[in-house]
Design a protein around this motif. Structure first.
Motif, mmCIF file in Angstrom:
data_model
loop_
_atom_site.group_PDB
_atom_site.id
_atom_site.type_symbol
_atom_site.label_atom_id
_atom_site.label_comp_id
_atom_site.label_asym_id
_atom_site.label_seq_id
_atom_site.Cartn_x
_atom_site.Cartn_y
_atom_site.Cartn_z
ATOM 1 N N ILE A 115 107.280 23.929 93.192
ATOM 2 C CA ILE A 115 107.293 23.081 91.993
ATOM 3 C C ILE A 115 105.931 23.165 91.304
ATOM 4 N N THR A 116 104.861 22.880 92.075
ATOM 5 C CA THR A 116 103.524 22.955 91.481
ATOM 6 C C THR A 116 102.870 24.302 91.788
ATOM 7 N N ARG A 117 103.529 25.101 92.595
ATOM 8 C CA ARG A 117 102.999 26.426 92.930
ATOM 9 C C ARG A 117 104.182 27.356 93.125
ATOM 10 N N CYS A 126 109.159 32.331 101.964
ATOM 11 C CA CYS A 126 109.425 31.340 103.022
ATOM 12 C C CYS A 126 109.853 32.068 104.292
ATOM 13 N N LEU A 127 110.730 33.042 104.136
ATOM 14 C CA LEU A 127 111.250 33.747 105.313
ATOM 15 C C LEU A 127 110.137 34.527 106.007
ATOM 16 N N VAL A 128 109.349 35.244 105.208
ATOM 17 C CA VAL A 128 108.278 36.044 105.803
ATOM 18 C C VAL A 128 107.264 35.125 106.502
ATOM 19 N N GLN A 129 106.971 33.987 105.873
ATOM 20 C CA GLN A 129 106.014 33.059 106.509
ATOM 21 C C GLN A 129 106.542 32.559 107.843
ATOM 22 N N ASN A 130 107.834 32.262 107.892
ATOM 23 C CA ASN A 130 108.427 31.811 109.163
ATOM 24 C C ASN A 130 108.314 32.899 110.224
ATOM 25 N N LEU A 131 108.556 34.138 109.814
ATOM 26 C CA LEU A 131 108.467 35.239 110.778
ATOM 27 C C LEU A 131 107.011 35.475 111.199
ATOM 28 N N LEU A 132 106.114 35.289 110.246
ATOM 29 C CA LEU A 132 104.689 35.484 110.575
ATOM 30 C C LEU A 132 104.207 34.511 111.655
ATOM 31 N N GLN A 133 104.793 33.330 111.680
ATOM 32 C CA GLN A 133 104.412 32.367 112.736
ATOM 33 C C GLN A 133 104.704 32.940 114.116
ATOM 34 N N VAL A 134 105.847 33.612 114.228
ATOM 35 C CA VAL A 134 106.218 34.224 115.516
ATOM 36 C C VAL A 134 105.279 35.394 115.820
ATOM 37 N N ASP A 182 123.952 21.869 99.538
ATOM 38 C CA ASP A 182 123.385 23.205 99.779
ATOM 39 C C ASP A 182 122.802 23.818 98.507
ATOM 40 N N SER A 183 121.934 23.067 97.884
ATOM 41 C CA SER A 183 121.377 23.526 96.612
ATOM 42 C C SER A 183 119.857 23.617 96.696
ATOM 43 N N LEU A 184 119.257 24.038 95.607
ATOM 44 C CA LEU A 184 117.800 24.097 95.521
ATOM 45 C C LEU A 184 117.211 22.705 95.781
ATOM 46 N N GLU A 185 117.848 21.682 95.200
ATOM 47 C CA GLU A 185 117.348 20.300 95.392
ATOM 48 C C GLU A 185 117.362 19.905 96.868
ATOM 49 N N SER A 186 118.504 20.136 97.543
ATOM 50 C CA SER A 186 118.603 19.706 98.950
ATOM 51 C C SER A 186 117.651 20.526 99.822
ATOM 52 N N ALA A 187 117.460 21.806 99.486
ATOM 53 C CA ALA A 187 116.552 22.646 100.275
ATOM 54 C C ALA A 187 115.101 22.184 100.086
ATOM 55 N N ARG A 188 114.760 21.790 98.861
ATOM 56 C CA ARG A 188 113.391 21.299 98.595
ATOM 57 C C ARG A 188 113.114 20.037 99.413
ATOM 58 N N GLU A 189 114.102 19.166 99.446
ATOM 59 C CA GLU A 189 113.950 17.928 100.212
ATOM 60 C C GLU A 189 113.675 18.253 101.681
ATOM 61 N N LEU A 190 114.427 19.195 102.220
ATOM 62 C CA LEU A 190 114.261 19.561 103.633
ATOM 63 C C LEU A 190 112.934 20.277 103.875
ATOM 64 N N PHE A 244 110.460 17.567 104.100
ATOM 65 C CA PHE A 244 110.637 16.888 105.399
ATOM 66 C C PHE A 244 109.924 17.670 106.508
ATOM 67 N N ASN A 245 109.865 18.996 106.359
ATOM 68 C CA ASN A 245 109.238 19.832 107.360
ATOM 69 C C ASN A 245 107.770 20.114 107.045
ATOM 70 N N GLY A 246 107.216 19.320 106.129
ATOM 71 C CA GLY A 246 105.776 19.382 105.877
ATOM 72 C C GLY A 246 105.332 20.501 104.943
ATOM 73 N N VAL A 247 106.263 21.107 104.223
ATOM 74 C CA VAL A 247 105.870 22.163 103.289
ATOM 75 C C VAL A 247 105.573 21.529 101.936
ATOM 76 N N SER A 248 104.378 21.773 101.400
ATOM 77 C CA SER A 248 104.097 21.188 100.085
ATOM 78 C C SER A 248 104.607 22.133 99.014
ATOM 79 N N LEU A 249 105.234 21.526 98.019
ATOM 80 C CA LEU A 249 105.877 22.344 96.995
ATOM 81 C C LEU A 249 105.095 22.275 95.678
#
Ligand code: UTP
Length: 402
Positions: A111-113, A120-128, A386-394, A397-402
């Motif tokens: 939203i602001t960035r 998102c996917l690559v970042q999740n994989l990078l954690q592993v 299952d939309s952009l809005e619901s995914a942003r909320e989640l 919730f998981n601490g990702v700043s948008l």
């Protein structure tokens, strides 16, 4: 090619061939030869009509996983550190429900960035990768329609911090579309109406792209296949890998407990004694509401398109015909008067094979429960469920700043 077209009763599709110039003829021939015509067998054998008898299947629950987490983690990290696991991103879909112009992974969920789905996917994989200290090869399936844009996007964003040499792209096949009587249609005199042939052909497409050699040379034994549109997707999850290996199962599937009996999600169960996924629209009222003595739904565990397959098994089943699903769709076409028509209502079928049907080709599958609000935030629709809005909320919730 003519013989194959005859075999499927589709010779009419080359009725304008003689009017094309040499380049046009070559282009049509190329399109037809690169197309998966076997899906037309779906007209005779509809996937939905050939189901066996279903039985419920439980899951390794979140609590059970927690109690054995240390063991699973050791096994999983060991497999990853020894290069035995690869990740396969299914990104060949068209995202028609979302109505996005371009590859779905280029969607900006920030939203602001800027924060793209691919990122998102690559970042999740990078954690592993950081945790296990070794790269996980990432194979990205695209389609003819989005391959160039997808590769350009990854390059432009420097693979979002991933090692570019660990990322390989491959293109899935296209399938013809037909009208409701099963006849292929033309988009233009030298172009057949077509759409990507579903996500079920991903392994065959990898092999066709020469990637089996890549898997073999790296010693990859397991492939973690996942969808592009779940922003919380945990990829190459060591605990999931370790649990599947420990279980001795041939495959694994991440599942979430259903939110309610009517949730529109495919459920992992048994079909004729083998693992299988029953789609929500295939479940009877009785199956939907059946409960175990403890009270939980018997058909309780919905799949989230995150599977673990053994390469050895995939090689064995890759030549088996998969069930073909036919979807009614609005297909722009050229009519007999040569006019371009953009229908307002569905006017034909697109044909797809689905990765979920690969589960029934496995002798066993570990049903592995994960927390919905930690791992499942799909973006399918523009608004609502299952939309952009619901995914942003989640994500928040998981601490990702948008
Ligand atoms: P979906 O079934 O949600 O399809 O794909 P889609 O094409 O993205 O979206 P709609 O139905 O047109 O709105 C589930 C996953 O499978 C991939 C998608 O990219 C997504 O990751 N997929 C789907 C493919 O790779 N190829 C296909 O032909 C279809």
């Amino acid at each position: 090619m003519l013989n194959t077209l005859r075999q499927y009763g589709q010779e009419h599709i080359i009725s304008y061939y003689h009017t094309l110039d040499t380049a046009g003829k070559a282009k049509l021939e190329q399109q037809l030869s690169g197309m998966d015509l076997s899906v037309l067998e779906g007209l005779e054998h509809r996937a939905e009509e050939e189901r066996g008898s279903f039985m419920p299947l439980g899951a390794l629950t979140i609590d059970e996983i927690r109690s054995r987490e240390k063991l699973f983690m050791v096994q999983g990290l060991n497999a990853l550190q020894n290069g035995k696991v690869g990740a396969v991103l299914l990104a060949g879909g068209q995202g028609t429900r979302l109505g996005l112009d371009g590859p779905k992974g280029t969607l900006n969920v920030g939203i602001t960035r800027e924060l793209y789905l691919f990122e998102c996917l690559v970042q999740n994989l990078l954690q592993v990768v950081r945790r296990c200290g070794s790269w996980v090869p990432l194979y990205v399936m695209t389609s003819e329609k989005n391959n160039a844009d997808t590769i350009a996007f990854f390059q432009e964003h420097k693979y979002f911090g991933y090692d570019g040499s660990q990322v390989r792209f491959f293109v899935q096949e296209m399938a013809p579309c037909t009208d409701f009587s099963g006849k292929m249609m033309l988009e233009a005199p030298g172009t057949v109406c077509s759409s990507p042939n579903g996500n079920g052909g991903w392994f065959s497409s990898m092999v066709r792209a020469g990637l089996l050699e890549d898997l073999k040379s790296r010693g990859v034994e397991w492939l973690n296949v996942f969808a592009v549109d779940n922003v919380l997707q945990q990829i190459a999850d060591p605990c999931f890998i370790g649990a599947t290996i420990t279980s001795g199962c041939e495959s694994g599937a991440k599942v979430v407990a259903k939110a309610d009996p009517d949730e529109r999600v495919g459920v992992l169960c048994l079909e004729d004694g083998k693992p299988s996924i029953v789609e929500y629209y295939e479940m009877t009222e009785e199956m939907r509401t059946l409960r175990e003595p403890g009270g939980r739904l018997s058909y309780n565990y919905g799949v989230i398109l995150n599977y673990l397959f053994r390469v050895e098994k995939l090689e064995k089943i890759m030549h088996q015909q998969m069930p073909v699903h036919m979807v009614k769709k609005k297909i722009p076409y050229m009519n007999e008067a040569g006019e371009q028509i953009k229908p307002d209502e569905p006017n034909g079928y697109k044909f797809e094979t689905l990765v979920l049907d690969m589960i029934h080709m496995q002798d066993s599958c570990l049903s592995y429960e994960v927390k919905r609000n930690r791992e499942f935030a799909p973006i399918k629709n523009a608004t609502g469920v299952d939309s952009l809005e619901s995914a942003r909320e989640l994500l928040r919730f998981n601490g990702v700043s948008l």
